[in-house]
Enzyme design. Structure first.
Site, PDB file in Angstrom:
ATOM      1  CG  ASP A  75      -0.092   0.209   2.719  1.00 48.02           C
ATOM      2  OD1 ASP A  75       0.769  -0.453   2.902  1.00 48.02           O
ATOM      3  OD2 ASP A  75      -0.956   0.996   3.139  1.00 48.02           O
ATOM      4  CD  GLU A 137       4.197   0.267   6.993  1.00 47.70           C
ATOM      5  OE1 GLU A 137       4.784   0.516   7.374  1.00 47.70           O
ATOM      6  OE2 GLU A 137       4.060   1.646   6.091  1.00 47.70           O
TER       7      GLU A 137
END
Length: 386
Positions: A75, A137
Site C-alpha cells: 500500500d 501498513e
C-alpha cells in the site's frame, strides 16, 4: 543475475497499481502472484475480512522452519493535495531517478525481490526463502499482523526477516512503536445560557488532553540514559480535535485523535493505564452525574510494536554479511519489523531509497539504490545454497 532493467520494468507495473490504503490492492497481489507462480513458488493468499485486500506469502526452496523472509508492504499513501510534476501512477525516469508514488516506500524493494525470484528459483536452496507482500501498513500494519498470526496458525517458523523499507541500504535494528487512538466524548446538548444542565463534551475532552500532556512530561523522566533514539523518551501528541456545533450550544460530542511512540512496552502500559484510570475515576463519573448516558470511548486505530535492538540477532548478522556494514542504527519511523520480532522472528530493516522521499510529491528512488538492493539479494543467493 536479475538485471536492473528487469527491476525497473516491474517497478513500472507496480507503480501503475494505485494501491492507496483506502483502496484495494488485489490487482497488484494478482500480478505479483503470477510472477511468483511462474517460477514455481508455493503460494498463499491471505485476504482481509472485506475481501478487497490481501497479503501474498510465497515460498521457494525446501519446506519447513528456519527460512528467511523478504517483506514489503504493497500500500501507498494518498496523492490528494500534492503538487506532482507528472502522473504519480506512471513511472517517470529522469537523471538516474525513477519517480512515482511508492517508488521508495516501498515498491522499489518489492520490484527487486520479484526481479530476483527467477534466479533464486534456479538454485538448490538449502533453506526456505519467503516473499511476504502485505496490505495496509500505512494505516496500522494490519496486513502484517494478519500475516504473522497466519504463520503461527500454519505452525511455520521462519528464523529471520528483512523488511525492505527505504534506509539507503543501511541496517536498522530498532525503532519505536506507534500506537494510534481516537477518543470520543459523548455529552448532552443544551442551551449555552444554562451550562450546568448539559454535559459539555468539549470541556471533558480538554481535560483529557491536559492529562495526556501531563503524562507526556512524565514520560521524559522515564527514558533510560543509554537510549539511542531521538528523542530518547516515549513521545505523545494530539494530532486532531473536533467537537461541538455552535458557540451557543452545549457541545454534545467531541473527538480527540492522538498517538504515542513508545520506546518500550512498559511506557505504553503506563500511558494507557493512567489515562484510563483518569477516565474511570474522574471524568466519566462527573459526566454521568448529570447525564447517565454520557460516556468516553476510545477506539484503537492501531498498536504497532516497536523493534527492539537485540544483543544477538540472526537477521542483523545476515544483512551485515550481505552489505559489508558492521554498524546498525535506530530510526524514528515505524515499520512492520516489530510484529515479526514479537512473533519470534529475528528482524532488521534494510532497503533501497531514502525515507526523506517517502510520502512526498515527486517521490523517487534512484537506479543506483535499486542496483545496490539487487546486489544484496544476489549475495543472499550464496548464503541460501550453503
Amino acid at each position: 543475475m536479475a538485471t536492473l532493467a528487469r527491476a525497473r520494468d516491474i517497478l513500472a507495473e507496480l507503480v501503475a497499481f494505485p494501491t492507496i490504503s483506502a483502496d484495494s490492492n488485489l490487482e497488484l497481489i494478482a500480478y505479483a502472484t503470477e510472477l511468483m507462480s511462474e517460477v514455481g513458488a508455493r503460494i498463499s493468499i491471505m485476504r482481509d475480512e472485506s475481501g478487497t485486500k490481501a497479503n501474498l506469502f510465497a515460498t521457494l526452496g525446501p519446506e519447513g522452519d528456519g527460512g528467511i523472509v523478504l517483506s514489503g508492504h504493497s500500500d501507498v499513501v494518498p496523492v490528494v493535495g500534492q503538487n506532482w510534476s507528472s502522473d504519480p501512477f506512471v513511472l517517470r525516469e529522469a537523471d538516474g531517478r525513477l519517480y512515482g508514488r511508492g517508488t521508495c516506500d516501498m515498491k522499489g524493494f518489492i520490484a527487486c525481490c520479484l526481479a530476483k525470484a527467477p534466479d533464486f528459483a534456479a538454485l538448490e536452496l538449502k533453506r526456505p526463502l519467503h516473499f511476504a507482500f502485505t496490505y495496509d501498513e500505512e494505516v496500522g500494519c494490519l496486513g502484517a499482523r494478519t500475516l504473522v498470526s497466519e504463520l503461527e496458525r500454519m505452525d511455520l517458523r521462519p528464523s529471520a526477516a528483512i523488511i525492505g523499507e527505504p534506509t539507503l541500504m543501511r541496517i536498522i535494528e530498532g525503532h519505536k512503536g506507534c500506537y494510534e487512538y481516537t477518543t470520543e466524548f459523548r455529552g448532552r446538548a443544551g442551551h449555552a445560557s444554562d451550562p450546568d444542565r448539559g454535559v459539555n463534551a468539549i470541556e471533558y475532552a480538554v481535560r483529557y488532553i491536559s492529562r495526556l500532556m501531563a503524562l507526556s512530561e512524565e514520560l521524559k523522566e522515564r527514558a533510560a540514559k543509554s537510549n539511542r533514539f531521538s528523542p530518547p523518551w516515549t513521545t505523545l501528541q494530539v494530532g486532531r480535535f473536533d467537537g461541538g456545533s455552535a458557540r451557543n450550544v452545549i457541545a454534545s460530542h467531541a473527538s480527540v485523535e492522538w498517538e504515542m511512540r513508545p520506546v518500550a512496552d512498559a511506557d505504553a502500559a503506563f500511558v494507557k493505564n493512567n489515562i484510563q484510570a483518569y477516565v474511570d475515576e474522574v471524568l466519566r463519573p462527573a459526566m454521568q452525574a448529570v447525564h447517565a448516558e454520557a460516556d468516553i470511548v476510545t477506539q484503537v486505530i492501531g498498536e504497532v510494536e516497536g523493534l527492539e535492538p537485540a544483543a544477538q540477532s540472526e537477521a542483523r548478522r545476515i544483512v551485515s554479511e550481505l552489505t559489508g556494514l558492521s554498524e546498525a542504527e535506530v530510526v524514528a519511523f515505524g515499520t512492520e519489523a516489530g510484529l515479526f520480532q514479537t512473533a519470534g522472528i529475528s528482524a532488521v530493516i534494510c532497503g533501497p531509497g531514502s525515507i526523506e522521499q517517502a510520502h512526498k510529491p515527486d517521490e523517487f528512488i534512484s537506479l543506483e539504490q535499486l542496483d545496490a538492493c539487487l546486489g544484496m539479494l544476489e549475495r543472499l543467493s550464496a548464503q541460501l545454497v550453503r
